[in-house]
Design a protein around this motif. Structure first.
Motif, PDB file in Angstrom:
ATOM      1  N   GLU A   1     -14.736   1.541   4.774  1.00 44.01           N
ATOM      2  CA  GLU A   1     -15.150   0.161   4.467  1.00 44.01           C
ATOM      3  C   GLU A   1     -14.565  -0.853   5.453  1.00 44.01           C
ATOM      4  O   GLU A   1     -13.382  -0.812   5.757  1.00 44.01           O
TER       5      GLU A   1
ATOM      6  N   GLU B   1       0.843  -1.206   0.000  1.00 46.70           N
ATOM      7  CA  GLU B   1       0.000   0.000   0.000  1.00 46.70           C
ATOM      8  C   GLU B   1       0.871   1.247   0.000  1.00 46.70           C
ATOM      9  O   GLU B   1       1.868   1.328   0.722  1.00 46.70           O
TER      10      GLU B   1
ATOM     11  N   ARG C   1     -19.715 -10.666  -8.815  1.00 45.39           N
ATOM     12  CA  ARG C   1     -18.585 -10.731  -9.741  1.00 45.39           C
ATOM     13  C   ARG C   1     -18.955 -11.381 -11.061  1.00 45.39           C
ATOM     14  O   ARG C   1     -18.076 -11.563 -11.925  1.00 45.39           O
TER      15      ARG C   1
ATOM     16  N   ARG D   1      -9.357  -5.293  10.276  1.00 48.09           N
ATOM     17  CA  ARG D   1     -10.253  -4.134  10.256  1.00 48.09           C
ATOM     18  C   ARG D   1     -11.429  -4.344  11.191  1.00 48.09           C
ATOM     19  O   ARG D   1     -11.869  -3.415  11.865  1.00 48.09           O
TER      20      ARG D   1
ATOM     21  N   TYR E   1     -13.973  -6.358 -12.096  1.00 50.74           N
ATOM     22  CA  TYR E   1     -14.672  -7.648 -12.087  1.00 50.74           C
ATOM     23  C   TYR E   1     -16.127  -7.534 -11.626  1.00 50.74           C
ATOM     24  O   TYR E   1     -16.870  -8.505 -11.710  1.00 50.74           O
TER      25      TYR E   1
ATOM     26  N   SER F   1     -16.270 -10.152   1.368  1.00 52.14           N
ATOM     27  CA  SER F   1     -14.843 -10.031   1.666  1.00 52.14           C
ATOM     28  C   SER F   1     -14.612  -9.038   2.797  1.00 52.14           C
ATOM     29  O   SER F   1     -14.821  -7.834   2.646  1.00 52.14           O
ATOM     30  N   ALA F   2     -14.192  -9.576   3.953  1.00 54.92           N
ATOM     31  CA  ALA F   2     -13.974  -8.715   5.124  1.00 54.92           C
ATOM     32  C   ALA F   2     -12.533  -8.846   5.592  1.00 54.92           C
ATOM     33  O   ALA F   2     -11.892  -9.872   5.371  1.00 54.92           O
ATOM     34  N   GLY F   3     -12.030  -7.828   6.255  1.00 57.19           N
ATOM     35  CA  GLY F   3     -10.690  -7.873   6.823  1.00 57.19           C
ATOM     36  C   GLY F   3     -10.780  -8.182   8.313  1.00 57.19           C
ATOM     37  O   GLY F   3     -11.486  -7.483   9.038  1.00 57.19           O
TER      38      GLY F   3
ATOM     39  N   GLU G   1     -19.477 -12.492  -3.866  1.00 56.68           N
ATOM     40  CA  GLU G   1     -18.359 -12.525  -2.920  1.00 56.68           C
ATOM     41  C   GLU G   1     -18.649 -11.682  -1.691  1.00 56.68           C
ATOM     42  O   GLU G   1     -19.185 -10.574  -1.802  1.00 56.68           O
TER      43      GLU G   1
ATOM     44  N   PHE H   1      -5.823  -0.225  10.349  1.00 61.14           N
ATOM     45  CA  PHE H   1      -6.895  -0.118   9.346  1.00 61.14           C
ATOM     46  C   PHE H   1      -6.392  -0.508   7.963  1.00 61.14           C
ATOM     47  O   PHE H   1      -6.992  -1.335   7.278  1.00 61.14           O
TER      48      PHE H   1
ATOM     49  N   GLN I   1      -7.653 -11.692   5.524  1.00 63.86           N
ATOM     50  CA  GLN I   1      -8.990 -11.552   4.946  1.00 63.86           C
ATOM     51  C   GLN I   1      -9.863 -12.737   5.343  1.00 63.86           C
ATOM     52  O   GLN I   1      -9.356 -13.845   5.565  1.00 63.86           O
TER      53      GLN I   1
ATOM     54  N   THR J   1      -2.969  -1.863   6.234  1.00 69.39           N
ATOM     55  CA  THR J   1      -1.619  -2.330   6.505  1.00 69.39           C
ATOM     56  C   THR J   1      -1.095  -3.065   5.272  1.00 69.39           C
ATOM     57  O   THR J   1      -1.839  -3.315   4.322  1.00 69.39           O
TER      58      THR J   1
ATOM     59  N   GLU K   1     -16.113  -4.228   5.043  1.00 71.24           N
ATOM     60  CA  GLU K   1     -16.376  -5.444   4.252  1.00 71.24           C
ATOM     61  C   GLU K   1     -16.976  -5.028   2.917  1.00 71.24           C
ATOM     62  O   GLU K   1     -17.746  -4.074   2.841  1.00 71.24           O
TER      63      GLU K   1
HETATM   64  N1  GAP Z   1     -11.432 -10.116  -3.008  1.00 67.27           N
HETATM   65  C1  GAP Z   1     -11.940  -8.801  -2.974  1.00 67.27           C
HETATM   66  C2  GAP Z   1     -11.092  -7.889  -2.214  1.00 67.27           C
HETATM   67  O1  GAP Z   1      -9.988  -8.210  -1.813  1.00 67.27           O
HETATM   68  P1  GAP Z   1     -11.010  -5.471  -1.210  1.00 67.27           P
HETATM   69  O2  GAP Z   1     -12.102  -4.444  -1.079  1.00 67.27           O
HETATM   70  O3  GAP Z   1      -9.737  -5.052  -1.857  1.00 67.27           O
HETATM   71  O4  GAP Z   1     -11.681  -6.701  -1.964  1.00 67.27           O
HETATM   72  C3  GAP Z   1     -11.676  -6.627   1.019  1.00 67.27           C
HETATM   73  O5  GAP Z   1     -10.681  -6.023   0.241  1.00 67.27           O
HETATM   74  C4  GAP Z   1     -11.484  -6.314   2.481  1.00 67.27           C
HETATM   75  O6  GAP Z   1     -10.147  -6.630   2.890  1.00 67.27           O
HETATM   76  C5  GAP Z   1     -11.666  -4.839   2.847  1.00 67.27           C
HETATM   77  O7  GAP Z   1     -13.032  -4.543   3.092  1.00 67.27           O
HETATM   78  C6  GAP Z   1     -10.835  -4.713   4.106  1.00 67.27           C
HETATM   79  O8  GAP Z   1     -11.599  -5.126   5.236  1.00 67.27           O
HETATM   80  C7  GAP Z   1      -9.718  -5.711   3.887  1.00 67.27           C
HETATM   81  N2  GAP Z   1      -8.506  -5.008   3.400  1.00 67.27           N
HETATM   82  C8  GAP Z   1      -8.199  -4.678   2.120  1.00 67.27           C
HETATM   83  N3  GAP Z   1      -7.009  -4.053   2.063  1.00 67.27           N
HETATM   84  C9  GAP Z   1      -6.542  -3.990   3.329  1.00 67.27           C
HETATM   85  C10 GAP Z   1      -5.350  -3.455   3.940  1.00 67.27           C
HETATM   86  N4  GAP Z   1      -4.384  -2.896   3.222  1.00 67.27           N
HETATM   87  N5  GAP Z   1      -5.233  -3.555   5.287  1.00 67.27           N
HETATM   88  C11 GAP Z   1      -6.187  -4.139   6.042  1.00 67.27           C
HETATM   89  N6  GAP Z   1      -7.320  -4.667   5.520  1.00 67.27           N
HETATM   90  C12 GAP Z   1      -7.502  -4.600   4.191  1.00 67.27           C
END
Ligand code: GAP
Length: 445
Positions: free
Chosen positions: A271, A189, A278, A318, A254, A313-315, A311, A197, A204, A199, A273
């Motif tokens: 965000e 990043e 897709r 986060r 996608y 997708s949650a972190g 899909e 938040f 995931q 990193t 999740e």
């Molecule tokens: N497969 C779909 C995908 O990866 P994304 O919105 O890029 O979608 C999904 O990521 C989730 O992953 C986000 O909602 C967030 O919770 C978590 N996430 C993404 N990048 C992150 C980062 N650099 N650090 C922490 N959590 C991250």
């Protein structure tokens, strides 16, 4: 409390109490990489366990998977990450700092003489924007040559797509069905920050639900509802959760439709999740790039098709941060500030603290026996040092919902005091009933 102050206080509490430490701190730290301490690892594990229970164990139509982090490099060509997972960046030729081209602090147009570096203030030293891929590269095998380049996965989803037929056939599922996975992902990043938040290394919790084309819009709505409810069930303040729908300019390459579940952090609505429709983009691309047929044969309808994918997708990091932010509060109690992490008992790292009132009269022995009994069932903590009020406060800061004190009446009456973290009220409970009393109140599903 000013919002930035809240984040500063939270970061300091997380370090002090062993939730989160900076990675490699004794070497000055590694940018936007964090380590979870004894309390943090429990908190994040509780998040992941609850997700796994809701998504895999509680359902008949979702299977679990744990795919490897390293995958065939062609996967990332098929997914679009090699070509498109990029940010436009500019460098300052003078101070060597690097920025996103759309960094609001940049004055003027990068590459032009009027552009000014936001760090050193030099004019005309910013380069033209160049695309920078966010995937981490490494080398497989002993020779560092291009042929052996592999990537640390930037999302877990691709491990699910490439295993979709393996899981379908081995589990004898039928469409509609899903595959769930929890695992590490890595992104270089450019603008990480806000503690855990955003990193560069994170976890995931992703689920891909395979459906018949034409039923995707319905499944998308169902999954939106279920996922929002899951976040509410964590005990998060409902007014701090909202939907954000992606407009046409925001949609990923996608996605046919996308909604984010957002939480109101001290640094704004963000965000936690994403729910994406897709379509058949992923299986279509993997079919094309691998040359392997990925179609599903629907026996009931006697038809063949490429499934569509919904899909979620949650972190995990986060969600852990969301829980910390939502739980943090300060209260005035008898002229002193009490800091409390008011976690839902189901996600609290430690469920009960056990305290002998004094270190004599048989109290430590009784308290130790009780502690060992509780520890077999759920995480508990023993503390016999300092005034009882101080011990309660330490547990409040750790977010422990119950404090159990063995006192003078315990020997004679076989009862203990159970103190509730939030109300600070105290109940008298039979020594033999304490484990059941706490267990009943921490279930929380
Ligand atoms: N497969 C779909 C995908 O990866 P994304 O919105 O890029 O979608 C999904 O990521 C989730 O992953 C986000 O909602 C967030 O919770 C978590 N996430 C993404 N990048 C992150 C980062 N650099 N650090 C922490 N959590 C991250």
């Amino acid at each position: 409390m000013a919002d930035t102050t809240l984040m500063d206080k939270l970061v300091s509490l997380c370090k002090r109490r062993g939730f989160v430490f900076q990675s490699s701190e004794i070497y000055g730290g590694l940018g936007s990489v964090w380590d979870y301490g004894p309390l943090g690892v429990e908190l994040k594990k509780n998040v992941k366990d609850r997700w796994w229970r809701a998504m895999v164990h509680a359902r008949d139509d979702i299977e679990g998977l744990d795919a490897a982090i390293l995958m065939h490099p062609r996967v990332w060509e098929a997914s679009g990450h090699v070509a498109g997972f990029t940010d436009p960046l500019v460098d300052c030729r003078h101070c060597k700092n690097r920025f996103r081209a759309d960094d609001p602090r940049i004055k003027g147009t990068p590459g032009q003489p009027d552009a000014q570096c936001p760090v050193c203030g030099s004019k005309g030293t910013l380069t033209e924007p160049r695309l920078f891929n966010l995937m981490f590269k490494t080398f497989m095998g002993p020779v560092e040559e291009q042929a052996a380049v592999v990537y640390l996965r930037p999302e877990t989803a691709q491990g699910i797509y490439v295993n979709y037929l393996n899981v379908l056939q081995s589990s004898r599922q039928r469409i509609p069905f899903g595959i769930a996975q929890i695992g590490k992902a890595f992104r270089n990043e450019i603008t990480p920050g806000n503690f855990i938040f955003r990193t560069r290394e994170f976890e995931q919790m992703e689920m891909q639900f395979f459906v018949k084309p034409g039923t995707d819009a319905d499944w998308f709505e169902r999954w939106r509802e279920w996922r929002m409810q899951w976040h509410r069930d964590l005990g998060l303040t409902p007014a701090k959760l909202q939907w954000h729908q992606h407009g046409p300019d925001e949609l990923a390459h996608y996605a046919r439709a996308a909604f984010d579940i957002q939480y109101e952090f001290p640094f704004g609505w963000q965000e936690i999740e994403g729910i994406h429709n897709r379509g058949d983009f992923d299986l279509g691309r993997h079919q094309q790039y691998s040359g392997k047929k990925l179609e599903y044969f629907d026996q009931a309808g006697n038809e063949r098709y490429l499934p569509f994918i919904v899909e979620t997708s949650a972190g995990a990091d986060r969600v852990a941060l969301t829980l910390l932010v939502d739980a943090y509060r300060e209260e005035e109690v008898e002229g002193e500030t009490r800091v409390v992490l008011g976690f839902h008992p189901a996600v609290a790292p430690i469920k009960a603290g056990v305290f002998p009132l004094v270190k004599k009269d048989g109290m430590p022995e009784l308290a130790t026996a009780l502690y060992h009994d509780l520890k077999r069932r759920f995480p508990a903590f023993y503390d016999d040092s300092g005034a009882i009020g101080r011990r309660y406060r330490r547990m409040d800061e750790a977010g422990t919902p119950f404090g159990i004190t063995v006192d003078g009446d315990t020997t004679a009456q076989r009862t203990v005091t159970v103190r509730h973290r939030d109300s600070m009220q105290q109940d008298r409970v039979g020594l033999d009933q304490v484990a059941a009393y706490v267990a009943e109140r921490i279930g929380g599903d």
